[in-house]
Motif scaffolding. Sequence first.
Motif, PDB file in Angstrom:
ATOM      1  N   GLU A 123      31.197  36.785  62.629  1.00 44.46           N
ATOM      2  CA  GLU A 123      32.461  37.282  62.063  1.00 44.46           C
ATOM      3  C   GLU A 123      33.145  36.192  61.231  1.00 44.46           C
ATOM      4  OE1 GLU A 123      36.839  38.461  63.784  1.00 44.46           O
ATOM      5  OE2 GLU A 123      35.106  39.046  64.978  1.00 44.46           O
ATOM      6  N   ALA A 124      33.120  34.965  61.755  1.00 43.16           N
ATOM      7  CA  ALA A 124      33.722  33.850  61.027  1.00 43.16           C
ATOM      8  C   ALA A 124      32.935  33.529  59.758  1.00 43.16           C
ATOM      9  CB  ALA A 124      33.797  32.618  61.928  1.00 43.16           C
ATOM     10  N   GLU A 125      31.615  33.522  59.856  1.00 39.77           N
ATOM     11  CA  GLU A 125      30.785  33.288  58.676  1.00 39.77           C
ATOM     12  C   GLU A 125      31.040  34.357  57.619  1.00 39.77           C
ATOM     13  OE1 GLU A 125      28.187  30.812  57.957  1.00 39.77           O
ATOM     14  OE2 GLU A 125      29.544  29.875  59.371  1.00 39.77           O
ATOM     15  N   ASP A 126      31.210  35.574  58.073  1.00 38.64           N
ATOM     16  CA  ASP A 126      31.521  36.688  57.183  1.00 38.64           C
ATOM     17  C   ASP A 126      32.821  36.399  56.431  1.00 38.64           C
ATOM     18  OD1 ASP A 126      30.900  40.073  57.220  1.00 38.64           O
ATOM     19  OD2 ASP A 126      32.808  39.336  56.429  1.00 38.64           O
ATOM     20  N   ARG A 127      33.819  35.920  57.165  1.00 39.13           N
ATOM     21  CA  ARG A 127      35.134  35.645  56.574  1.00 39.13           C
ATOM     22  C   ARG A 127      35.049  34.565  55.502  1.00 39.13           C
ATOM     23  NH1 ARG A 127      37.336  34.469  60.973  1.00 39.13           N
ATOM     24  NH2 ARG A 127      37.566  32.216  60.829  1.00 39.13           N
ATOM     25  N   TYR A 128      34.205  33.569  55.732  1.00 39.56           N
ATOM     26  CA  TYR A 128      34.110  32.465  54.776  1.00 39.56           C
ATOM     27  C   TYR A 128      33.137  32.747  53.634  1.00 39.56           C
ATOM     28  CZ  TYR A 128      36.938  29.306  57.599  1.00 39.56           C
ATOM     29  OH  TYR A 128      37.981  28.716  58.264  1.00 39.56           O
ATOM     30  N   SER A 129      32.058  33.450  53.893  1.00 39.15           N
ATOM     31  CA  SER A 129      30.964  33.531  52.919  1.00 39.15           C
ATOM     32  C   SER A 129      30.783  34.879  52.236  1.00 39.15           C
ATOM     33  CB  SER A 129      29.635  33.160  53.606  1.00 39.15           C
ATOM     34  OG  SER A 129      29.728  31.915  54.238  1.00 39.15           O
ATOM     35  N   PHE A 130      31.027  35.969  52.959  1.00 43.66           N
ATOM     36  CA  PHE A 130      30.652  37.271  52.430  1.00 43.66           C
ATOM     37  C   PHE A 130      31.364  37.613  51.118  1.00 43.66           C
ATOM     38  CE2 PHE A 130      31.252  41.934  52.228  1.00 43.66           C
ATOM     39  CZ  PHE A 130      29.924  42.280  52.026  1.00 43.66           C
ATOM     40  N   GLY A 131      32.649  37.334  51.069  1.00 45.68           N
ATOM     41  CA  GLY A 131      33.404  37.652  49.852  1.00 45.68           C
ATOM     42  C   GLY A 131      32.873  36.939  48.622  1.00 45.68           C
ATOM     43  N   LEU A 132      32.427  35.699  48.810  1.00 41.14           N
ATOM     44  CA  LEU A 132      31.883  34.932  47.690  1.00 41.14           C
ATOM     45  C   LEU A 132      30.578  35.552  47.189  1.00 41.14           C
ATOM     46  CD1 LEU A 132      32.424  31.272  48.982  1.00 41.14           C
ATOM     47  CD2 LEU A 132      33.798  32.513  47.300  1.00 41.14           C
ATOM     48  N   ILE A 133      29.740  35.957  48.122  1.00 47.37           N
ATOM     49  CA  ILE A 133      28.466  36.587  47.763  1.00 47.37           C
ATOM     50  C   ILE A 133      28.721  37.898  47.027  1.00 47.37           C
ATOM     51  CG2 ILE A 133      26.378  37.685  48.694  1.00 47.37           C
ATOM     52  CD1 ILE A 133      26.539  35.593  50.980  1.00 47.37           C
ATOM     53  N   LYS A 134      29.640  38.677  47.555  1.00 43.40           N
ATOM     54  CA  LYS A 134      29.948  39.978  46.960  1.00 43.40           C
ATOM     55  C   LYS A 134      30.486  39.832  45.536  1.00 43.40           C
ATOM     56  CE  LYS A 134      32.528  44.218  48.005  1.00 43.40           C
ATOM     57  NZ  LYS A 134      33.440  44.864  48.993  1.00 43.40           N
ATOM     58  N   GLN A 135      31.382  38.861  45.342  1.00 42.82           N
ATOM     59  CA  GLN A 135      31.954  38.660  44.008  1.00 42.82           C
ATOM     60  C   GLN A 135      30.908  38.140  43.028  1.00 42.82           C
ATOM     61  OE1 GLN A 135      35.185  39.540  42.965  1.00 42.82           O
ATOM     62  NE2 GLN A 135      34.044  39.282  41.053  1.00 42.82           N
ATOM     63  N   ALA A 136      30.047  37.229  43.501  1.00 43.41           N
ATOM     64  CA  ALA A 136      29.004  36.695  42.625  1.00 43.41           C
ATOM     65  C   ALA A 136      28.057  37.810  42.176  1.00 43.41           C
ATOM     66  CB  ALA A 136      28.229  35.586  43.343  1.00 43.41           C
ATOM     67  N   LEU A 137      27.704  38.686  43.100  1.00 45.35           N
ATOM     68  CA  LEU A 137      26.827  39.810  42.757  1.00 45.35           C
ATOM     69  C   LEU A 137      27.507  40.751  41.772  1.00 45.35           C
ATOM     70  CD1 LEU A 137      24.232  41.427  43.141  1.00 45.35           C
ATOM     71  CD2 LEU A 137      25.295  42.523  45.139  1.00 45.35           C
ATOM     72  N   GLN A 138      28.779  41.036  42.013  1.00 52.54           N
ATOM     73  CA  GLN A 138      29.512  41.921  41.105  1.00 52.54           C
ATOM     74  C   GLN A 138      29.585  41.330  39.701  1.00 52.54           C
ATOM     75  OE1 GLN A 138      31.044  45.153  42.025  1.00 52.54           O
ATOM     76  NE2 GLN A 138      30.655  45.124  39.817  1.00 52.54           N
ATOM     77  N   ASP A 139      29.786  40.011  39.622  1.00 53.73           N
ATOM     78  CA  ASP A 139      29.836  39.346  38.315  1.00 53.73           C
ATOM     79  C   ASP A 139      28.495  39.459  37.592  1.00 53.73           C
ATOM     80  OD1 ASP A 139      32.454  38.613  38.782  1.00 53.73           O
ATOM     81  OD2 ASP A 139      31.979  36.542  39.357  1.00 53.73           O
ATOM     82  N   LEU A 140      27.391  39.331  38.340  1.00 51.83           N
ATOM     83  CA  LEU A 140      26.062  39.456  37.733  1.00 51.83           C
ATOM     84  C   LEU A 140      25.825  40.869  37.212  1.00 51.83           C
ATOM     85  CD1 LEU A 140      23.920  37.439  40.307  1.00 51.83           C
ATOM     86  CD2 LEU A 140      24.371  36.795  37.931  1.00 51.83           C
ATOM     87  N   ILE A 141      26.272  41.863  37.972  1.00 56.03           N
ATOM     88  CA  ILE A 141      26.111  43.263  37.550  1.00 56.03           C
ATOM     89  C   ILE A 141      26.969  43.540  36.315  1.00 56.03           C
ATOM     90  CG2 ILE A 141      26.569  45.666  38.204  1.00 56.03           C
ATOM     91  CD1 ILE A 141      25.885  44.825  41.101  1.00 56.03           C
ATOM     92  N   ASP A 142      28.222  43.078  36.357  1.00 57.80           N
ATOM     93  CA  ASP A 142      29.144  43.308  35.224  1.00 57.80           C
ATOM     94  C   ASP A 142      28.633  42.659  33.942  1.00 57.80           C
ATOM     95  OD1 ASP A 142      30.784  44.678  36.958  1.00 57.80           O
ATOM     96  OD2 ASP A 142      32.224  43.035  37.224  1.00 57.80           O
ATOM     97  N   ALA A 143      27.940  41.527  34.100  1.00 58.68           N
ATOM     98  CA  ALA A 143      27.410  40.819  32.927  1.00 58.68           C
ATOM     99  C   ALA A 143      26.071  41.391  32.464  1.00 58.68           C
ATOM    100  CB  ALA A 143      27.253  39.333  33.243  1.00 58.68           C
ATOM    101  N   GLY A 144      25.543  42.378  33.191  1.00 64.37           N
ATOM    102  CA  GLY A 144      24.260  42.956  32.835  1.00 64.37           C
ATOM    103  C   GLY A 144      23.078  42.081  33.168  1.00 64.37           C
ATOM    104  N   GLU A 145      23.305  41.100  34.056  1.00 70.37           N
ATOM    105  CA  GLU A 145      22.231  40.172  34.418  1.00 70.37           C
ATOM    106  C   GLU A 145      21.266  40.786  35.431  1.00 70.37           C
ATOM    107  OE1 GLU A 145      21.411  37.406  33.199  1.00 70.37           O
ATOM    108  OE2 GLU A 145      23.144  36.381  32.351  1.00 70.37           O
ATOM    109  N   VAL A 146      21.774  41.651  36.292  1.00 69.09           N
ATOM    110  CA  VAL A 146      20.923  42.309  37.290  1.00 69.09           C
ATOM    111  C   VAL A 146      21.216  43.801  37.286  1.00 69.09           C
ATOM    112  CG1 VAL A 146      20.803  40.250  38.750  1.00 69.09           C
ATOM    113  CG2 VAL A 146      22.553  41.974  39.200  1.00 69.09           C
TER     114      VAL A 146
END
Length: 200
Positions: A123-146
């Motif tokens: 749960e703590a790891e989720d709080r620190y890391s998950f949001g960063l992963i989710k945003q990075a993935l969204q940025d890649l999708i928005d940029a048409g990279e993936v």
Amino acid sequence: MRSRREDYSESTRSALVRSAVRLFTERGYAGTSLDEIAKRARVTKGALYHHFSGKQAVFEAAFDEVEAEVKGRLEKILTGSQPPWERALAGLREFIGSCLDPAYQRIALQEAPVVMGWARWREAEDRYSFGLIKQALQDLIDAGEVLAVPVEVTSRLLFGALCSAATEIAHATDQRKVGEEIEDVVVRLLNQVRSAAPGT
């Protein structure tokens, strides 16, 4: 304005947390006493108990300290001026580098699942890391990279894979080699997704 007493209280707590990070890194949870933490911080044990209810509370503050440092470095990279793909790769390298850091490795990866319990640790790891992963993935999708994949589910899968990778590094005999292998595999997988994206 903050009072002198508030400043002193905050500096005392910070000194205790820094002391705890060093001792838990060097000796682990079982090998560290509250007396040693207070002594290294140059405060009384009473001052320690003013800020923390006990040893586990001190440990969780040390855990938060090392996690926040890693999160801060990753946020700086993932919100930087580089293109999303370069940011993602730099973030991956930074994360793997953090897994080799003695404090993060001992406290966040080796000791925390035992001291905090697996469910609370995740749960703590989720709080620190998950949001960063989710945003990075969204940025890649928005940029048409993936490819446009379901962000929540894919982020959960990536989060789980990176948590497992971190644990693998922390318990490996040759940690640097395992870190390099994990980086290579993750980049290869990302490149497979990237090559399938329209326009790439």
